[in-house]
Design a protein around this motif. Structure first.
Motif, PDB file in Angstrom:
ATOM      1  N   SER A  39       0.897  -0.965   0.071  1.00  0.00           N
ATOM      2  CA  SER A  39       0.000  -0.017   0.294  1.00  0.00           C
ATOM      3  C   SER A  39       0.818   1.645   0.121  1.00  0.00           C
ATOM      4  O   SER A  39       1.002   2.548  -0.594  1.00  0.00           O
ATOM      5  CB  SER A  39      -1.097  -0.052   1.599  1.00  0.00           C
ATOM      6  N   VAL A  40       1.652   1.449   0.408  1.00  0.00           N
ATOM      7  CA  VAL A  40       2.601   2.473   0.914  1.00  0.00           C
ATOM      8  C   VAL A  40       4.691   2.700  -0.305  1.00  0.00           C
ATOM      9  O   VAL A  40       3.844   4.113  -0.535  1.00  0.00           O
ATOM     10  CB  VAL A  40       3.777   2.419   2.282  1.00  0.00           C
ATOM     11  N   PHE A  41       4.317   1.263  -1.111  1.00  0.00           N
ATOM     12  CA  PHE A  41       5.166   1.420  -1.777  1.00  0.00           C
ATOM     13  C   PHE A  41       4.654   2.090  -3.697  1.00  0.00           C
ATOM     14  O   PHE A  41       6.457   2.973  -3.892  1.00  0.00           O
ATOM     15  CB  PHE A  41       5.455   0.065  -2.453  1.00  0.00           C
ATOM     16  N   PRO A  42       3.694   2.774  -3.493  1.00  0.00           N
ATOM     17  CA  PRO A  42       3.005   3.562  -4.392  1.00  0.00           C
ATOM     18  C   PRO A  42       3.396   5.078  -3.884  1.00  0.00           C
ATOM     19  O   PRO A  42       4.247   5.415  -4.794  1.00  0.00           O
ATOM     20  CB  PRO A  42       2.500   3.310  -5.050  1.00  0.00           C
ATOM     21  N   LEU A  43       3.586   5.312  -2.702  1.00  0.00           N
ATOM     22  CA  LEU A  43       3.962   6.890  -2.694  1.00  0.00           C
ATOM     23  C   LEU A  43       5.407   6.763  -2.209  1.00  0.00           C
ATOM     24  O   LEU A  43       6.188   7.190  -2.256  1.00  0.00           O
ATOM     25  CB  LEU A  43       3.036   6.679  -0.715  1.00  0.00           C
ATOM     26  N   THR A 237      -5.989  24.316 -12.466  1.00  0.00           N
ATOM     27  CA  THR A 237      -5.320  23.858 -11.149  1.00  0.00           C
ATOM     28  C   THR A 237      -4.417  22.991 -10.948  1.00  0.00           C
ATOM     29  O   THR A 237      -3.745  22.504 -12.230  1.00  0.00           O
ATOM     30  CB  THR A 237      -6.741  23.044 -10.393  1.00  0.00           C
ATOM     31  N   MET A 238      -3.794  22.607 -10.631  1.00  0.00           N
ATOM     32  CA  MET A 238      -3.067  21.583  -9.689  1.00  0.00           C
ATOM     33  C   MET A 238      -2.512  20.374 -11.158  1.00  0.00           C
ATOM     34  O   MET A 238      -1.887  19.418 -11.527  1.00  0.00           O
ATOM     35  CB  MET A 238      -3.145  21.106  -8.388  1.00  0.00           C
ATOM     36  N   PRO A 239      -4.556  19.485 -10.795  1.00  0.00           N
ATOM     37  CA  PRO A 239      -4.017  18.427 -12.044  1.00  0.00           C
ATOM     38  C   PRO A 239      -4.315  18.757 -13.408  1.00  0.00           C
ATOM     39  O   PRO A 239      -4.050  18.234 -14.016  1.00  0.00           O
ATOM     40  CB  PRO A 239      -5.836  18.103 -11.777  1.00  0.00           C
ATOM     41  N   MET A 240      -4.939  19.474 -13.640  1.00  0.00           N
ATOM     42  CA  MET A 240      -4.249  20.829 -15.302  1.00  0.00           C
ATOM     43  C   MET A 240      -3.164  20.583 -15.464  1.00  0.00           C
ATOM     44  O   MET A 240      -2.787  20.027 -16.382  1.00  0.00           O
ATOM     45  CB  MET A 240      -5.391  21.907 -15.834  1.00  0.00           C
ATOM     46  N   LEU A 241      -2.135  21.251 -14.413  1.00  0.00           N
ATOM     47  CA  LEU A 241      -1.066  21.457 -14.591  1.00  0.00           C
ATOM     48  C   LEU A 241      -0.261  19.665 -14.482  1.00  0.00           C
ATOM     49  O   LEU A 241       0.548  20.228 -15.670  1.00  0.00           O
ATOM     50  CB  LEU A 241      -0.661  22.313 -12.690  1.00  0.00           C
ATOM     51  N   PHE A 262       3.428  17.315  -5.138  1.00  0.00           N
ATOM     52  CA  PHE A 262       3.152  18.569  -4.883  1.00  0.00           C
ATOM     53  C   PHE A 262       1.842  19.024  -4.557  1.00  0.00           C
ATOM     54  O   PHE A 262       0.901  18.789  -3.830  1.00  0.00           O
ATOM     55  CB  PHE A 262       3.798  19.873  -6.054  1.00  0.00           C
ATOM     56  N   CYS A 263       1.328  18.025  -5.951  1.00  0.00           N
ATOM     57  CA  CYS A 263       0.202  17.751  -5.870  1.00  0.00           C
ATOM     58  C   CYS A 263      -0.544  16.748  -5.317  1.00  0.00           C
ATOM     59  O   CYS A 263      -1.576  17.384  -4.297  1.00  0.00           O
ATOM     60  CB  CYS A 263      -1.059  17.392  -7.551  1.00  0.00           C
ATOM     61  N   SER A 264      -0.036  15.981  -4.002  1.00  0.00           N
ATOM     62  CA  SER A 264      -0.692  14.984  -3.115  1.00  0.00           C
ATOM     63  C   SER A 264      -0.309  15.147  -1.748  1.00  0.00           C
ATOM     64  O   SER A 264      -1.113  14.693  -0.663  1.00  0.00           O
ATOM     65  CB  SER A 264       0.064  13.313  -3.344  1.00  0.00           C
ATOM     66  N   ILE A 265       0.565  16.221  -1.645  1.00  0.00           N
ATOM     67  CA  ILE A 265       1.152  16.164   0.041  1.00  0.00           C
ATOM     68  C   ILE A 265      -0.606  17.591   0.796  1.00  0.00           C
ATOM     69  O   ILE A 265      -0.743  17.290   1.670  1.00  0.00           O
ATOM     70  CB  ILE A 265       1.944  17.704  -0.583  1.00  0.00           C
ATOM     71  N   PRO A 266      -0.646  18.301  -0.344  1.00  0.00           N
ATOM     72  CA  PRO A 266      -2.016  18.870   0.757  1.00  0.00           C
ATOM     73  C   PRO A 266      -3.101  17.960   0.956  1.00  0.00           C
ATOM     74  O   PRO A 266      -3.562  17.829   2.492  1.00  0.00           O
ATOM     75  CB  PRO A 266      -3.193  20.177  -0.729  1.00  0.00           C
ATOM     76  N   THR A 267      -3.832  17.254   0.756  1.00  0.00           N
ATOM     77  CA  THR A 267      -4.895  16.398   0.974  1.00  0.00           C
ATOM     78  C   THR A 267      -4.365  14.895   1.386  1.00  0.00           C
ATOM     79  O   THR A 267      -5.026  14.853   2.370  1.00  0.00           O
ATOM     80  CB  THR A 267      -5.285  15.381  -0.724  1.00  0.00           C
ATOM     81  N   MET A 268      -2.856  14.917   1.781  1.00  0.00           N
ATOM     82  CA  MET A 268      -2.454  14.245   2.842  1.00  0.00           C
ATOM     83  C   MET A 268      -2.634  14.493   3.841  1.00  0.00           C
ATOM     84  O   MET A 268      -2.662  14.122   4.971  1.00  0.00           O
ATOM     85  CB  MET A 268      -1.369  13.638   2.307  1.00  0.00           C
TER      86      MET A 268
END
Length: 287
Positions: A39-43, A237-241, A262-268
């Motif tokens: 589960s952690v490997f992709p991150l 937005t970030m997904p568009m970037l 950078f896109c994943s940090i805020p949601t985490m």
């Protein structure tokens, strides 16, 4: 004398049973460790790829590299990173706050006020969950264009301002709200709006936290509708970037992974801060 001899024997028997149970749990622990690693490997791979060159990422290098600063510089020069981060934060926060207020007010009214037609209206509302987003894309775009809301925060959030899922979530959790408390507040002269803000909102804070996590993540990761309604470079937005980074004939995978990081940090961060309240809100806990 007999009791004195039986006590050590029971202690030894208890220790033996405890050790036997621990040995039986070893396969379960091994299985959980393997699943956790998978589960952690992709991150971990995403973070590692952000520190390597594009060639190393293409070759499948897993170890951390020393190219993180160069990837970050290339990301800034190629794309408007800070502008996209700002837009995503503004859009996501405004949508989260507005959706929580509207959907919680609707759920509060559907559950705690009695009317003959409210169940029929709620059933019609739930039918909207079966309509795919793509089916409403063209009429929504025409509406936003005629209203002059293209490339604005309101054009982004209006279609998702009130969702049947959040209304249903607030209504279901409102069943645990103490009705006696409402009646006592009315006797004391508190208005219905006062009951909502001063009693309902504090008591349902776990539900608000769970709804906030869901709404913020959906707004932050939204791509299709922002791609349609936000057609200017300074409104992306970030997904568009990230989509822009993955387009073209030559893709720099190191820069791409840095953008994904950078896109994943805020949601985490949002999830880790509110994970306890999220679990309580999903299970319908009321404080």
């Amino acid at each position: 004398m007999t009791k004195t001899m039986e006590a050590p024997a029971k202690a030894k028997t208890g220790k033996a049973n405890h050790s036997t149970i621990q040995r039986r749990l070893i396969p379960a622990y091994i299985f959980l460790i393997i699943v956790s690693f998978l589960s952690v490997f992709p991150l971990l791979w995403m973070i590692s790829a952000a520190t390597n060159t594009s060639l190393d990422v293409a070759r499948g290098k897993i170890m951390f590299g020393s190219y993180a600063l160069e990837n970050f510089k290339n990301l800034i020069t190629q794309q408007n990173l800070w502008g996209a981060m700002k837009n995503s934060f503004v859009y996501s926060i405004v949508q989260t706050v507005a959706s929580l207020f509207i959907c919680s007010l609707a759920g509060f009214g559907f559950e705690l006020y009695h009317d003959k037609g409210k169940d029929r209206l709620f059933g019609i509302l739930l039918l909207a969950m079966m309509v795919p987003q793509v089916a409403t894309m063209v009429p929504l775009f025409k509406m936003m264009s005629q209203m002059g809301l293209l490339n604005t925060v309101w054009g982004f959030i209006l279609p998702s301002l009130s969702t049947p899922f959040l209304i249903m979530m607030f209504r279901q959790n409102s069943r645990n709200f103490p009705l006696d408390l409402m009646q006592a507040a009315r006797i004391d002269g508190l208005s219905e709006i006062g009951i909502f803000f001063r009693m309902y909102v504090p008591i349902m804070r776990s539900t608000y936290a769970a709804a906030a996590v869901i709404t913020f993540m959906n707004a932050w990761n939204a791509y299709l509708w922002p791609k349609v309604v936000l057609n200017q470079a300074d409104a992306q937005t970030m997904p568009m970037l990230i989509a822009n980074l993955s387009a073209g004939y030559s893709i720099d995978y190191g820069v791409l992974m840095m953008g994904v990081l950078f896109c994943s940090i805020p949601t985490m961060i949002v999830f880790f801060i509110l994970q306890k309240q999220f679990a309580e809100g999903i299970t319908g806990a009321v404080k």
